[in-house]
Scaffold this motif. Structure first.
Motif, PDB file in Angstrom:
ATOM      1  N   PRO A   1      -1.301  12.426  -6.242  1.00 59.72           N
ATOM      2  CA  PRO A   1      -1.096  13.008  -4.908  1.00 59.72           C
ATOM      3  C   PRO A   1      -2.367  13.463  -4.197  1.00 59.72           C
ATOM      4  O   PRO A   1      -2.499  13.287  -2.989  1.00 59.72           O
ATOM      5  N   GLY A   2      -3.316  14.022  -4.925  1.00 63.64           N
ATOM      6  CA  GLY A   2      -4.513  14.551  -4.283  1.00 63.64           C
ATOM      7  C   GLY A   2      -5.397  13.505  -3.638  1.00 63.64           C
ATOM      8  O   GLY A   2      -6.234  13.818  -2.788  1.00 63.64           O
ATOM      9  N   ALA A   3      -5.206  12.227  -4.034  1.00 63.96           N
ATOM     10  CA  ALA A   3      -6.002  11.134  -3.471  1.00 63.96           C
ATOM     11  C   ALA A   3      -5.234  10.388  -2.391  1.00 63.96           C
ATOM     12  O   ALA A   3      -5.622   9.297  -1.983  1.00 63.96           O
ATOM     13  N   VAL A   4      -4.128  11.008  -1.930  1.00 64.03           N
ATOM     14  CA  VAL A   4      -3.291  10.439  -0.878  1.00 64.03           C
ATOM     15  C   VAL A   4      -3.359  11.349   0.349  1.00 64.03           C
ATOM     16  O   VAL A   4      -3.349  12.574   0.229  1.00 64.03           O
ATOM     17  N   ILE A   5      -3.452  10.745   1.533  1.00 66.86           N
ATOM     18  CA  ILE A   5      -3.463  11.519   2.768  1.00 66.86           C
ATOM     19  C   ILE A   5      -2.082  11.422   3.420  1.00 66.86           C
ATOM     20  O   ILE A   5      -1.755  10.395   4.033  1.00 66.86           O
ATOM     21  N   PRO A   6      -1.230  12.434   3.288  1.00 65.91           N
ATOM     22  CA  PRO A   6       0.111  12.376   3.901  1.00 65.91           C
ATOM     23  C   PRO A   6       0.021  12.496   5.419  1.00 65.91           C
ATOM     24  O   PRO A   6      -1.035  12.871   5.961  1.00 65.91           O
ATOM     25  N   PRO A   7       1.107  12.204   6.127  1.00 66.09           N
ATOM     26  CA  PRO A   7       1.084  12.198   7.597  1.00 66.09           C
ATOM     27  C   PRO A   7       0.658  13.525   8.227  1.00 66.09           C
ATOM     28  O   PRO A   7       0.096  13.531   9.324  1.00 66.09           O
ATOM     29  N   ASP A   8       0.933  14.640   7.550  1.00 69.39           N
ATOM     30  CA  ASP A   8       0.614  15.942   8.137  1.00 69.39           C
ATOM     31  C   ASP A   8      -0.789  16.433   7.792  1.00 69.39           C
ATOM     32  O   ASP A   8      -1.153  17.565   8.117  1.00 69.39           O
ATOM     33  N   LYS A   9      -1.606  15.567   7.124  1.00 64.81           N
ATOM     34  CA  LYS A   9      -2.974  15.948   6.773  1.00 64.81           C
ATOM     35  C   LYS A   9      -3.935  14.844   7.205  1.00 64.81           C
ATOM     36  O   LYS A   9      -3.526  13.821   7.742  1.00 64.81           O
ATOM     37  N   ASN A  10      -5.233  15.062   6.966  1.00 63.38           N
ATOM     38  CA  ASN A  10      -6.211  14.047   7.342  1.00 63.38           C
ATOM     39  C   ASN A  10      -7.283  13.914   6.272  1.00 63.38           C
ATOM     40  O   ASN A  10      -7.226  14.568   5.230  1.00 63.38           O
ATOM     41  N   PHE A  11      -8.251  13.078   6.546  1.00 59.21           N
ATOM     42  CA  PHE A  11      -9.291  12.747   5.573  1.00 59.21           C
ATOM     43  C   PHE A  11      -9.994  13.981   5.007  1.00 59.21           C
ATOM     44  O   PHE A  11     -10.377  14.007   3.836  1.00 59.21           O
TER      45      PHE A  11
ATOM     46  N   ILE B   1      -4.396 -10.580 -10.692  1.00 56.72           N
ATOM     47  CA  ILE B   1      -3.112 -10.738 -10.015  1.00 56.72           C
ATOM     48  C   ILE B   1      -2.925  -9.533  -9.110  1.00 56.72           C
ATOM     49  O   ILE B   1      -3.165  -8.390  -9.519  1.00 56.72           O
ATOM     50  N   SER B   2      -2.514  -9.775  -7.877  1.00 55.32           N
ATOM     51  CA  SER B   2      -2.225  -8.689  -6.942  1.00 55.32           C
ATOM     52  C   SER B   2      -0.727  -8.650  -6.650  1.00 55.32           C
ATOM     53  O   SER B   2      -0.226  -9.455  -5.851  1.00 55.32           O
ATOM     54  N   PRO B   3      -0.011  -7.744  -7.291  1.00 55.83           N
ATOM     55  CA  PRO B   3       1.409  -7.612  -6.975  1.00 55.83           C
ATOM     56  C   PRO B   3       1.585  -7.098  -5.547  1.00 55.83           C
ATOM     57  O   PRO B   3       0.801  -6.264  -5.068  1.00 55.83           O
ATOM     58  N   GLY B   4       2.591  -7.608  -4.870  1.00 57.39           N
ATOM     59  CA  GLY B   4       2.960  -7.055  -3.574  1.00 57.39           C
ATOM     60  C   GLY B   4       3.678  -5.734  -3.779  1.00 57.39           C
ATOM     61  O   GLY B   4       3.320  -4.960  -4.660  1.00 57.39           O
ATOM     62  N   PHE B   5       4.700  -5.477  -3.005  1.00 59.40           N
ATOM     63  CA  PHE B   5       5.429  -4.217  -3.132  1.00 59.40           C
ATOM     64  C   PHE B   5       6.564  -4.362  -4.138  1.00 59.40           C
ATOM     65  O   PHE B   5       7.533  -5.090  -3.912  1.00 59.40           O
ATOM     66  N   PHE B   6       6.398  -3.687  -5.262  1.00 55.62           N
ATOM     67  CA  PHE B   6       7.393  -3.622  -6.321  1.00 55.62           C
ATOM     68  C   PHE B   6       7.747  -2.150  -6.516  1.00 55.62           C
ATOM     69  O   PHE B   6       6.871  -1.288  -6.416  1.00 55.62           O
ATOM     70  N   LEU B   7       8.982  -1.859  -6.849  1.00 59.47           N
ATOM     71  CA  LEU B   7       9.359  -0.477  -7.130  1.00 59.47           C
ATOM     72  C   LEU B   7       8.946  -0.126  -8.555  1.00 59.47           C
ATOM     73  O   LEU B   7       9.345  -0.781  -9.517  1.00 59.47           O
ATOM     74  N   THR B   8       8.141   0.910  -8.688  1.00 62.11           N
ATOM     75  CA  THR B   8       7.689   1.380  -9.993  1.00 62.11           C
ATOM     76  C   THR B   8       7.988   2.876 -10.122  1.00 62.11           C
ATOM     77  O   THR B   8       8.485   3.507  -9.191  1.00 62.11           O
ATOM     78  N   GLU B   9       7.651   3.414 -11.262  1.00 64.88           N
ATOM     79  CA  GLU B   9       7.885   4.843 -11.480  1.00 64.88           C
ATOM     80  C   GLU B   9       7.089   5.685 -10.480  1.00 64.88           C
ATOM     81  O   GLU B   9       7.541   6.739 -10.035  1.00 64.88           O
ATOM     82  N   GLN B  10       5.912   5.206 -10.130  1.00 69.06           N
ATOM     83  CA  GLN B  10       5.023   5.997  -9.289  1.00 69.06           C
ATOM     84  C   GLN B  10       5.352   5.929  -7.800  1.00 69.06           C
ATOM     85  O   GLN B  10       5.170   6.897  -7.078  1.00 69.06           O
ATOM     86  N   ASN B  11       5.830   4.775  -7.342  1.00 70.84           N
ATOM     87  CA  ASN B  11       6.012   4.652  -5.892  1.00 70.84           C
ATOM     88  C   ASN B  11       7.467   4.691  -5.434  1.00 70.84           C
ATOM     89  O   ASN B  11       7.748   4.618  -4.239  1.00 70.84           O
ATOM     90  N   ARG B  12       8.393   4.812  -6.363  1.00 68.29           N
ATOM     91  CA  ARG B  12       9.809   4.740  -6.001  1.00 68.29           C
ATOM     92  C   ARG B  12      10.187   5.788  -4.954  1.00 68.29           C
ATOM     93  O   ARG B  12      10.892   5.502  -3.990  1.00 68.29           O
ATOM     94  N   THR B  13       9.703   7.032  -5.136  1.00 63.47           N
ATOM     95  CA  THR B  13      10.066   8.087  -4.187  1.00 63.47           C
ATOM     96  C   THR B  13       9.338   7.940  -2.856  1.00 63.47           C
ATOM     97  O   THR B  13       9.769   8.505  -1.855  1.00 63.47           O
ATOM     98  N   LEU B  14       8.224   7.189  -2.839  1.00 64.99           N
ATOM     99  CA  LEU B  14       7.517   6.944  -1.583  1.00 64.99           C
ATOM    100  C   LEU B  14       8.184   5.850  -0.759  1.00 64.99           C
ATOM    101  O   LEU B  14       8.116   5.847   0.474  1.00 64.99           O
TER     102      LEU B  14
END
Length: 270
Positions: free
Chosen positions: A98-108, A195-208
């Motif tokens: 989470p700390g390396a992600v910029i959510p919509p309500d925050k910035n760089f 290999i570059s996977p496209g968008f797959f549902l994983t444990e980490q991104n499922r809630t996103l």
């Protein structure tokens, strides 16, 4: 001759207990390879290995952190003792935080540099270090295959995931660099691809990407809108590309990053 067969080959896969890693592990096992599943979750790895063995395959589970050289060396020795050699390395360990992600309500300027460094370490160093440890014998024997797992973010930066995008772009760069280095120094017997996977549902991104009721979040819907197939990938859809790159069927292929993405990288948005 079956160019796609992995019989007689031994594979070590880092991150082999994740959603995509599990599918890839089963895929190479079904292609005939002996598989060493490397991860931090002992029980999950052992359960997966038992499942493969029960189906007639051959697998062992090992516990190691991809950022710990000592643990990686111990794992390498265990694989060589069990299988005799390491013929194929699949670097599937990676992730975000989470700390390396910029959510919509925050910035760089809200970015956690510590988290950014951790994500870079996990994805980039967590690919470079295992490669250095597990492929030394490949260099001596002048034969082997290395597969890295890159990302859609390797092609173009994705909003919000600043650390992950930077790390996966670096993984693709490292893949190309190492492909040339290995070929120039040790000959054509060592191939390095990604290999570059496209968008797959994983444990980490499922809630996103999805809501609790299974509907898409705004970000999930955006990903679907940019994917011509209009759906997320299924983990088993990575297996064909993986087995191709691991096998003699791709004997003249090195230094490439293959997207498995339902057309995401081809689509211009219009």
């Amino acid at each position: 001759m079956d160019f796609f067969s992995l019989k007689g080959k031994s594979v070590i896969i880092t991150g082999g207990t994740g959603v995509l890693g599990t599918s890839m592990t089963k895929g190479v096992a079904e292609a005939g390879a002996s598989v060493a599943i490397l991860g931090r979750r002992k029980e999950v790895g052992e359960k997966l290995a038992a499942e493969i063995n029960a189906a007639g395959g051959k697998a062992i589970a090992l516990v190691a952190d991809v950022l710990n050289r000592e643990q990686l060396v111990s794992a390498r020795d265990a694989v060589k003792k069990a299988f005799g050699s390491i013929d194929i390395l699949i670097n599937a360990a990676g992730g975000n935080m989470p700390g390396a992600v910029i959510p919509p309500d925050k910035n760089f300027f809200d970015l956690s540099i510590d988290a950014f460094q951790q994500v870079m370490d996990l994805n980039l160093l967590g690919t470079v270090l295992p490669t250095q440890v597990f492929t030394e014998d490949m260099a001596k024997q002048k034969k082997g295959v290395i597969i890295n797992i890159a990302s859609m973010a390797s092609y173009k930066p994705l909003t919000r995931v600043v650390g992950y995008s930077a790390a996966k772009a670096a993984v693709e760069n490292f893949t190309r660099w190492l492909a040339v280095e290995m070929a120039k120094k040790f000959g054509e017997g060592i191939r390095v691809n990604a290999i570059s996977p496209g968008f797959f549902l994983t444990e980490q991104n499922r809630t996103l990407l999805t809501n609790p009721d299974g509907t898409f979040t705004a970000r999930g819907q955006s990903a679907i809108n940019q994917t011509p197939f209009a759906r997320f990938g299924k983990p088993e859809e990575l297996i064909g590309t993986l087995v191709w790159l691991c096998s003699d069927a791709s004997a003249f292929v090195t230094g490439v990053n293959v997207p498995v993405d339902g057309g995401f990288t081809a689509f211009g948005g219009v």
